[in-house]
Scaffold this active site. Structure first.
Site, PDB file in Angstrom:
ATOM      1  N   ALA A  12      24.456  95.772  52.888  1.00 37.52           N
ATOM      2  CA  ALA A  12      23.426  96.624  53.502  1.00 37.52           C
ATOM      3  C   ALA A  12      22.000  96.079  53.417  1.00 37.52           C
ATOM      4  O   ALA A  12      21.181  96.332  54.298  1.00 37.52           O
ATOM      5  CB  ALA A  12      23.477  98.011  52.870  1.00 37.52           C
ATOM      6  N   SER A  13      21.694  95.329  52.379  1.00 39.56           N
ATOM      7  CA  SER A  13      20.297  94.876  52.224  1.00 39.56           C
ATOM      8  C   SER A  13      20.027  93.565  52.961  1.00 39.56           C
ATOM      9  O   SER A  13      18.887  93.106  53.019  1.00 39.56           O
ATOM     10  CB  SER A  13      19.964  94.671  50.736  1.00 39.56           C
ATOM     11  OG  SER A  13      20.444  93.412  50.301  1.00 39.56           O
ATOM     12  N   GLY A  14      21.072  92.953  53.510  1.00 39.02           N
ATOM     13  CA  GLY A  14      20.938  91.631  54.135  1.00 39.02           C
ATOM     14  C   GLY A  14      20.170  91.672  55.462  1.00 39.02           C
ATOM     15  O   GLY A  14      19.878  92.751  55.985  1.00 39.02           O
ATOM     16  N   MET A  16      21.294  90.945  58.401  1.00 41.64           N
ATOM     17  CA  MET A  16      22.122  91.660  59.365  1.00 41.64           C
ATOM     18  C   MET A  16      22.435  93.069  58.896  1.00 41.64           C
ATOM     19  O   MET A  16      22.512  93.992  59.713  1.00 41.64           O
ATOM     20  CB  MET A  16      23.419  90.880  59.626  1.00 41.64           C
ATOM     21  CG  MET A  16      23.266  89.739  60.616  1.00 41.64           C
ATOM     22  SD  MET A  16      22.523  90.270  62.180  1.00 41.64           S
ATOM     23  CE  MET A  16      23.691  91.484  62.742  1.00 41.64           C
ATOM     24  N   GLU A  37      26.764  97.207  48.713  1.00 38.67           N
ATOM     25  CA  GLU A  37      26.112  95.968  48.269  1.00 38.67           C
ATOM     26  C   GLU A  37      26.917  95.390  47.109  1.00 38.67           C
ATOM     27  O   GLU A  37      27.819  96.029  46.591  1.00 38.67           O
ATOM     28  CB  GLU A  37      24.651  96.214  47.871  1.00 38.67           C
ATOM     29  CG  GLU A  37      23.625  95.676  48.881  1.00 38.67           C
ATOM     30  CD  GLU A  37      23.792  94.174  49.234  1.00 38.67           C
ATOM     31  OE1 GLU A  37      24.378  93.424  48.447  1.00 38.67           O
ATOM     32  OE2 GLU A  37      23.314  93.768  50.305  1.00 38.67           O
ATOM     33  N   ARG A  38      26.601  94.153  46.744  1.00 46.40           N
ATOM     34  CA  ARG A  38      27.337  93.512  45.654  1.00 46.40           C
ATOM     35  C   ARG A  38      26.923  94.137  44.311  1.00 46.40           C
ATOM     36  O   ARG A  38      25.765  94.593  44.168  1.00 46.40           O
ATOM     37  CB  ARG A  38      27.091  92.000  45.659  1.00 46.40           C
ATOM     38  CG  ARG A  38      25.672  91.631  45.455  1.00 46.40           C
ATOM     39  CD  ARG A  38      25.427  90.146  45.473  1.00 46.40           C
ATOM     40  NE  ARG A  38      24.034  89.884  45.793  1.00 46.40           N
ATOM     41  CZ  ARG A  38      23.009  90.105  44.990  1.00 46.40           C
ATOM     42  NH1 ARG A  38      23.205  90.598  43.784  1.00 46.40           N
ATOM     43  NH2 ARG A  38      21.774  89.860  45.379  1.00 46.40           N
ATOM     44  N   THR A 103      30.396  84.161  58.701  1.00 47.48           N
ATOM     45  CA  THR A 103      30.800  82.812  59.128  1.00 47.48           C
ATOM     46  C   THR A 103      31.019  81.941  57.888  1.00 47.48           C
ATOM     47  O   THR A 103      30.810  82.393  56.757  1.00 47.48           O
ATOM     48  CB  THR A 103      29.716  82.181  60.031  1.00 47.48           C
ATOM     49  OG1 THR A 103      28.480  82.160  59.296  1.00 47.48           O
ATOM     50  CG2 THR A 103      29.539  82.963  61.315  1.00 47.48           C
ATOM     51  N   ALA A 125      34.229  87.554  65.034  1.00 42.72           N
ATOM     52  CA  ALA A 125      33.621  86.565  65.932  1.00 42.72           C
ATOM     53  C   ALA A 125      32.440  85.922  65.221  1.00 42.72           C
ATOM     54  O   ALA A 125      31.681  86.603  64.517  1.00 42.72           O
ATOM     55  CB  ALA A 125      33.131  87.219  67.220  1.00 42.72           C
ATOM     56  N   HIS A 158      18.941  77.214  63.136  1.00 43.64           N
ATOM     57  CA  HIS A 158      18.860  78.506  62.444  1.00 43.64           C
ATOM     58  C   HIS A 158      17.768  78.481  61.378  1.00 43.64           C
ATOM     59  O   HIS A 158      17.315  77.421  60.956  1.00 43.64           O
ATOM     60  CB  HIS A 158      20.195  78.846  61.777  1.00 43.64           C
ATOM     61  CG  HIS A 158      21.257  79.297  62.743  1.00 43.64           C
ATOM     62  ND1 HIS A 158      22.088  78.423  63.382  1.00 43.64           N
ATOM     63  CD2 HIS A 158      21.592  80.538  63.182  1.00 43.64           C
ATOM     64  CE1 HIS A 158      22.903  79.093  64.176  1.00 43.64           C
ATOM     65  NE2 HIS A 158      22.627  80.380  64.086  1.00 43.64           N
ATOM     66  N   LYS A 162      20.048  79.988  56.028  1.00 40.69           N
ATOM     67  CA  LYS A 162      21.467  79.908  56.409  1.00 40.69           C
ATOM     68  C   LYS A 162      22.209  78.911  55.515  1.00 40.69           C
ATOM     69  O   LYS A 162      21.731  77.805  55.279  1.00 40.69           O
ATOM     70  CB  LYS A 162      21.608  79.524  57.898  1.00 40.69           C
ATOM     71  CG  LYS A 162      23.054  79.575  58.376  1.00 40.69           C
ATOM     72  CD  LYS A 162      23.151  79.641  59.885  1.00 40.69           C
ATOM     73  CE  LYS A 162      24.581  79.652  60.378  1.00 40.69           C
ATOM     74  NZ  LYS A 162      25.331  80.860  59.954  1.00 40.69           N
TER      75      LYS A 162
END
Ligand SMILES: NC(=O)C1=CN([C@@H]2O[C@H](COP(=O)(O)OP(=O)(O)OC[C@H]3O[C@@H](n4cnc5c(N)ncnc54)[C@H](O)[C@@H]3O)[C@@H](O)[C@H]2O)C=CC1
Ligand SMILES: O=C(O)C1=N[C@H](C(=O)O)C[C@H](O)C1
Length: 269
Positions: A12-14, A16, A37-38, A103, A125, A158, A162
């Site tokens: 949630a805090s990321g 995305m 979250e972790r 990813t 995806a 990016h 990343k």
């Protein structure tokens, strides 16, 4: 109680995660029922809306996926490979649709997701945007139309945070180009040249990764022949395009048979 599908956002805090919280919350067709979250993250136990600097949303950030998933019809997961593989089992138990944007998944991770996909609906995806999924189709078509006189080079750029390369999107584009040519990507992939590499091998598909600043995501597929070049390009300027695709996937997946799906299925491309 509302009949609308309940969605949990993992990570949630990321970058995305926050985009996804906003997108689910803005949707008339879905409700935000959980935020994960972790363990050890400082948002745990607090309202996710407040953590994001806005109004409380009535959803407390948790590090307990089993308990959180009990109330959910879908989980949207843009996290990290180990977290995604662990969630696949929990989502299957909860009979919830698992939308995966993560990813950098390796072969072992993909094998575990395939196992989970026997019992649950997984939609995965490397890029959830409409534009990129169209670009993938275009890439396949152009590769099909051209012969190996045209060298294929895929370049992605990016932000500096990343952690994986080539990007998931670059790999989707590479797979499409290889498919168009009727070859296996593993046999022709040439990643990040360095040193005395020798001349380019005919038929190879090259990959190059640029990392810097706050670039959201840029992808070029170049077909270069003597005397001419075709360049297919997608530029992402707002992460909302990925979040929108992911929420669409979570809703599309409701009632679908167990199995592994992708954004081509969701978008009908
Ligand atoms: N498929 C697509 O359309 C897109 C995919 N991505 C991918 O999504 C992933 C995340 O990207 P960002 O949001 O930029 O990264 P980020 O690092 O900002 O966010 C990841 C979040 O996941 C959390 N997390 C890690 N382990 C967890 C666990 N066990 N349980 C719950 N949360 C956990 C982290 O604490 C962090 O908040 C990357 O793999 C990226 O490549 C990113 C954008 C679009
Ligand atoms: O990490 C990112 O940010 C992104 N990751 C995805 C990828 O690996 O292709 C999609 C998008 O390009 C942003």
């Amino acid at each position: 109680m509302s009949e609308l599908p309940g969605i949990v956002v993992m990570g949630a805090s990321g970058r995305m995660g926050q985009m996804l919280i906003r997108e689910v919350n803005a949707q008339d067709g879905a409700r935000l029922v959980g935020a994960l979250e972790r363990p050890g993250h400082d948002w745990i136990g607090q309202d996710v809306g407040a953590c994001m600097g806005g109004q409380p949303l009535g959803v407390i950030v948790s590090d307990d996926p089993l308990e959180t998933m009990a109330k959910a019809q879908a989980v949207i997961d843009f996290t990290a490979p180990a977290a995604t593989v662990a969630m696949a089992e929990i989502a299957a138990q909860a009979r919830a649709v698992h939308v995966i944007g993560t990813t950098g998944l390796g072969d072992d991770d993909l094998a575990k997701l395939a196992l989970a996909g026997r019992h649950s609906t997984i939609i995965r995806a490397g890029n959830m945007s409409l534009g990129v999924n169209l670009l993938v189709q275009l890439t396949r078509k152009v590769a099909e139309a051209l012969d190996e006189d045209f060298d294929i080079e895929i370049t992605e750029a990016h932000h500096h945070h990343k952690v994986d390369a080539p990007s998931g999107t670059a790999l989707m584009l590479g797979e499409a180009a290889a498919e168009g040519r009727g070859v296996d990507l593993a046999d022709v992939s040439d990643r990040g040249r360095d040193g005395i590499t020798g001349a380019r091998k005919r038929g190879d598909i090259g990959f190059h990764a640029v990392r810097g600043g706050d670039i959201v995501g840029e992808h070029d597929v170049m077909f270069a022949a003597p005397g001419e070049r075709i360049v297919l390009r997608h530029l992402a300027t707002d992460r909302a395009i990925f979040a929108r695709g992911a929420v669409k996937a979570a809703l599309w997946g409701q009632g679908k048979k167990p199995g592994e799906y992708d954004m081509m299925d969701v978008l009908g491309l």
